[in-house]
Design a protein around this motif. Sequence first.
Motif, PDB file in Angstrom:
ATOM      1  N   VAL A 204       0.858  -1.178   0.000  1.00 26.16           N
ATOM      2  CA  VAL A 204       0.000   0.000   0.000  1.00 26.16           C
ATOM      3  C   VAL A 204       0.897   1.231   0.000  1.00 26.16           C
ATOM      4  O   VAL A 204       1.728   1.404   0.889  1.00 26.16           O
ATOM      5  N   SER A 205       0.739   2.060  -1.008  1.00 30.05           N
ATOM      6  CA  SER A 205       1.520   3.284  -1.143  1.00 30.05           C
ATOM      7  C   SER A 205       0.563   4.467  -1.282  1.00 30.05           C
ATOM      8  O   SER A 205      -0.200   4.530  -2.249  1.00 30.05           O
ATOM      9  N   ASN A 206       0.573   5.356  -0.304  1.00 33.10           N
ATOM     10  CA  ASN A 206      -0.318   6.517  -0.335  1.00 33.10           C
ATOM     11  C   ASN A 206      -1.770   6.086  -0.514  1.00 33.10           C
ATOM     12  O   ASN A 206      -2.506   6.651  -1.326  1.00 33.10           O
ATOM     13  N   HIS A 207      -2.169   5.058   0.237  1.00 34.35           N
ATOM     14  CA  HIS A 207      -3.538   4.513   0.235  1.00 34.35           C
ATOM     15  C   HIS A 207      -3.860   3.718  -1.031  1.00 34.35           C
ATOM     16  O   HIS A 207      -5.010   3.302  -1.201  1.00 34.35           O
ATOM     17  N   ARG A 208      -2.882   3.486  -1.899  1.00 35.98           N
ATOM     18  CA  ARG A 208      -3.140   2.788  -3.163  1.00 35.98           C
ATOM     19  C   ARG A 208      -2.440   1.440  -3.153  1.00 35.98           C
ATOM     20  O   ARG A 208      -1.271   1.346  -2.809  1.00 35.98           O
ATOM     21  N   THR A 209      -3.181   0.400  -3.546  1.00 34.84           N
ATOM     22  CA  THR A 209      -2.694  -0.964  -3.388  1.00 34.84           C
ATOM     23  C   THR A 209      -2.123  -1.529  -4.680  1.00 34.84           C
ATOM     24  O   THR A 209      -2.535  -1.166  -5.774  1.00 34.84           O
ATOM     25  N   TYR A 210      -1.160  -2.426  -4.501  1.00 36.99           N
ATOM     26  CA  TYR A 210      -0.772  -3.329  -5.583  1.00 36.99           C
ATOM     27  C   TYR A 210      -0.228  -4.623  -4.989  1.00 36.99           C
ATOM     28  O   TYR A 210      -0.324  -4.819  -3.784  1.00 36.99           O
ATOM     29  N   HIS A 211       0.278  -5.524  -5.840  1.00 36.95           N
ATOM     30  CA  HIS A 211       0.457  -6.937  -5.494  1.00 36.95           C
ATOM     31  C   HIS A 211      -0.934  -7.504  -5.184  1.00 36.95           C
ATOM     32  O   HIS A 211      -1.942  -6.906  -5.563  1.00 36.95           O
ATOM     33  N   GLY A 212      -1.039  -8.674  -4.545  1.00 37.00           N
ATOM     34  CA  GLY A 212      -2.387  -9.208  -4.361  1.00 37.00           C
ATOM     35  C   GLY A 212      -2.429 -10.625  -3.832  1.00 37.00           C
ATOM     36  O   GLY A 212      -1.791 -10.952  -2.834  1.00 37.00           O
ATOM     37  N   VAL A 213      -3.182 -11.486  -4.538  1.00 37.13           N
ATOM     38  CA  VAL A 213      -3.474 -12.825  -4.035  1.00 37.13           C
ATOM     39  C   VAL A 213      -3.289 -13.844  -5.151  1.00 37.13           C
ATOM     40  O   VAL A 213      -3.536 -13.550  -6.326  1.00 37.13           O
ATOM     41  N   ALA A 214      -2.828 -15.035  -4.772  1.00 35.03           N
ATOM     42  CA  ALA A 214      -2.625 -16.122  -5.734  1.00 35.03           C
ATOM     43  C   ALA A 214      -3.400 -17.345  -5.264  1.00 35.03           C
ATOM     44  O   ALA A 214      -3.226 -17.794  -4.123  1.00 35.03           O
ATOM     45  N   LEU A 215      -4.251 -17.879  -6.135  1.00 34.10           N
ATOM     46  CA  LEU A 215      -5.073 -19.048  -5.829  1.00 34.10           C
ATOM     47  C   LEU A 215      -4.625 -20.209  -6.719  1.00 34.10           C
ATOM     48  O   LEU A 215      -4.608 -20.092  -7.947  1.00 34.10           O
ATOM     49  N   ASN A 216      -4.286 -21.323  -6.092  1.00 35.47           N
ATOM     50  CA  ASN A 216      -3.736 -22.466  -6.813  1.00 35.47           C
ATOM     51  C   ASN A 216      -4.855 -23.311  -7.424  1.00 35.47           C
ATOM     52  O   ASN A 216      -5.742 -23.782  -6.707  1.00 35.47           O
ATOM     53  N   VAL A 217      -4.788 -23.497  -8.733  1.00 41.38           N
ATOM     54  CA  VAL A 217      -5.838 -24.232  -9.445  1.00 41.38           C
ATOM     55  C   VAL A 217      -5.367 -25.627  -9.826  1.00 41.38           C
ATOM     56  O   VAL A 217      -5.848 -26.629  -9.301  1.00 41.38           O
ATOM     57  N   ALA A 218      -4.444 -25.729 -10.760  1.00 46.60           N
ATOM     58  CA  ALA A 218      -3.905 -27.018 -11.196  1.00 46.60           C
ATOM     59  C   ALA A 218      -2.482 -26.761 -11.676  1.00 46.60           C
ATOM     60  O   ALA A 218      -2.265 -26.373 -12.817  1.00 46.60           O
ATOM     61  N   MET A 219      -1.522 -26.950 -10.801  1.00 48.50           N
ATOM     62  CA  MET A 219      -0.155 -26.543 -11.080  1.00 48.50           C
ATOM     63  C   MET A 219       0.835 -27.600 -10.604  1.00 48.50           C
ATOM     64  O   MET A 219       0.473 -28.534  -9.888  1.00 48.50           O
ATOM     65  N   ASP A 220       2.071 -27.449 -11.006  1.00 47.75           N
ATOM     66  CA  ASP A 220       3.149 -28.273 -10.485  1.00 47.75           C
ATOM     67  C   ASP A 220       3.471 -27.758  -9.084  1.00 47.75           C
ATOM     68  O   ASP A 220       3.992 -26.652  -8.925  1.00 47.75           O
ATOM     69  N   LEU A 221       3.168 -28.544  -8.071  1.00 48.82           N
ATOM     70  CA  LEU A 221       3.349 -28.113  -6.687  1.00 48.82           C
ATOM     71  C   LEU A 221       4.761 -28.378  -6.162  1.00 48.82           C
ATOM     72  O   LEU A 221       5.097 -27.921  -5.059  1.00 48.82           O
ATOM     73  N   GLN A 222       5.585 -29.090  -6.922  1.00 47.82           N
ATOM     74  CA  GLN A 222       6.909 -29.457  -6.430  1.00 47.82           C
ATOM     75  C   GLN A 222       7.744 -28.255  -5.974  1.00 47.82           C
ATOM     76  O   GLN A 222       8.409 -28.325  -4.936  1.00 47.82           O
ATOM     77  N   PRO A 223       7.749 -27.120  -6.715  1.00 48.90           N
ATOM     78  CA  PRO A 223       8.585 -26.000  -6.272  1.00 48.90           C
ATOM     79  C   PRO A 223       8.260 -25.471  -4.873  1.00 48.90           C
ATOM     80  O   PRO A 223       9.128 -24.876  -4.222  1.00 48.90           O
ATOM     81  N   PHE A 224       7.040 -25.689  -4.390  1.00 49.16           N
ATOM     82  CA  PHE A 224       6.727 -25.256  -3.030  1.00 49.16           C
ATOM     83  C   PHE A 224       7.552 -26.030  -1.996  1.00 49.16           C
ATOM     84  O   PHE A 224       7.781 -25.539  -0.890  1.00 49.16           O
ATOM     85  N   ALA A 225       7.988 -27.252  -2.362  1.00 52.80           N
ATOM     86  CA  ALA A 225       8.814 -28.043  -1.451  1.00 52.80           C
ATOM     87  C   ALA A 225      10.254 -27.546  -1.412  1.00 52.80           C
ATOM     88  O   ALA A 225      11.032 -27.967  -0.549  1.00 52.80           O
ATOM     89  N   TRP A 226      10.600 -26.647  -2.327  1.00 53.85           N
ATOM     90  CA  TRP A 226      11.955 -26.106  -2.382  1.00 53.85           C
ATOM     91  C   TRP A 226      12.098 -24.811  -1.602  1.00 53.85           C
ATOM     92  O   TRP A 226      13.156 -24.185  -1.600  1.00 53.85           O
ATOM     93  N   ILE A 227      11.004 -24.399  -0.949  1.00 51.53           N
ATOM     94  CA  ILE A 227      11.016 -23.201  -0.111  1.00 51.53           C
ATOM     95  C   ILE A 227      10.284 -23.510   1.194  1.00 51.53           C
ATOM     96  O   ILE A 227       9.631 -24.553   1.330  1.00 51.53           O
ATOM     97  N   ASN A 228      10.416 -22.604   2.147  1.00 51.99           N
ATOM     98  CA  ASN A 228       9.532 -22.593   3.313  1.00 51.99           C
ATOM     99  C   ASN A 228       8.417 -21.613   2.974  1.00 51.99           C
ATOM    100  O   ASN A 228       8.597 -20.396   3.116  1.00 51.99           O
TER     101      ASN A 228
END
Length: 235
Positions: A173-197
């Motif tokens: 939030v910059s000067n009351h204005r937003t960016y970035h957001g939300v990510a919803l997982n639908v059907a993806m390769d989930l393996q990379p999530f195991a390579w991070i915390n």
Amino acid sequence: MAGAAGRGDGRHGVIIKTLGRVDYAATYDAMRAFTEARTPDTPDELWLCEHPPVFTQGLAGKPEHVLAAHGIPVVATNRGGQVTYHGPGQVVAYPLVDLKRLGYFVKEYVFRIENAVLKTLAHFEVTGHRVGGAPGIYVKLDDPFGHSALTGPRPADEPFRGLGKIAALGIKVSNHRTYHGVALNVAMDLQPFAWINPCGYAGLETVDLAKIGVSTDWATVAQELAQRLASQLAP
């Protein structure tokens, strides 16, 4: 912006743009430029996209939470939170809204985004849950379609026991204005999530709609999430 594939009708005061699959860094730069250039009269926008494989670090991100990048780019950002993964098969929604004009504060903004995800999941008969102190939306791994609520405090040593994360949230939030957001997982390769915390939590399991038994596609989920966000983010 390159890759723009459509433009919404601005219902609820939000112009919806479907960008398709676009480079993360270029999209990040475009969001920041849009936010810096907007005026009090600039219409709010909602960008929907997916990204090629990329790890993104928030302002609180620690290098040690990337366990092994396996050649996937790691991009530092100015959003809140820690490390997450974006990749094909994930709906990423970027609300670019003026909170001052809408009339509510950041805490309520986050609540409304999470509400939109919960309602989107409910459309597919999935019950999502919040976990205190851990932004995003989770599902019960043993009963993602059950309607029982999470009860009592989560175990301090295992706050995500029995849960899988299906949506990640990180905003700026910059000067009351937003960016970035939300990510919803639908059907993806989930393996990379195991390579991070994920989001800084060691051992946190990440799931998508496909893994919990929901058969759908990116476009269907993107349309549903866009409608829910447009409604939730109205004044």
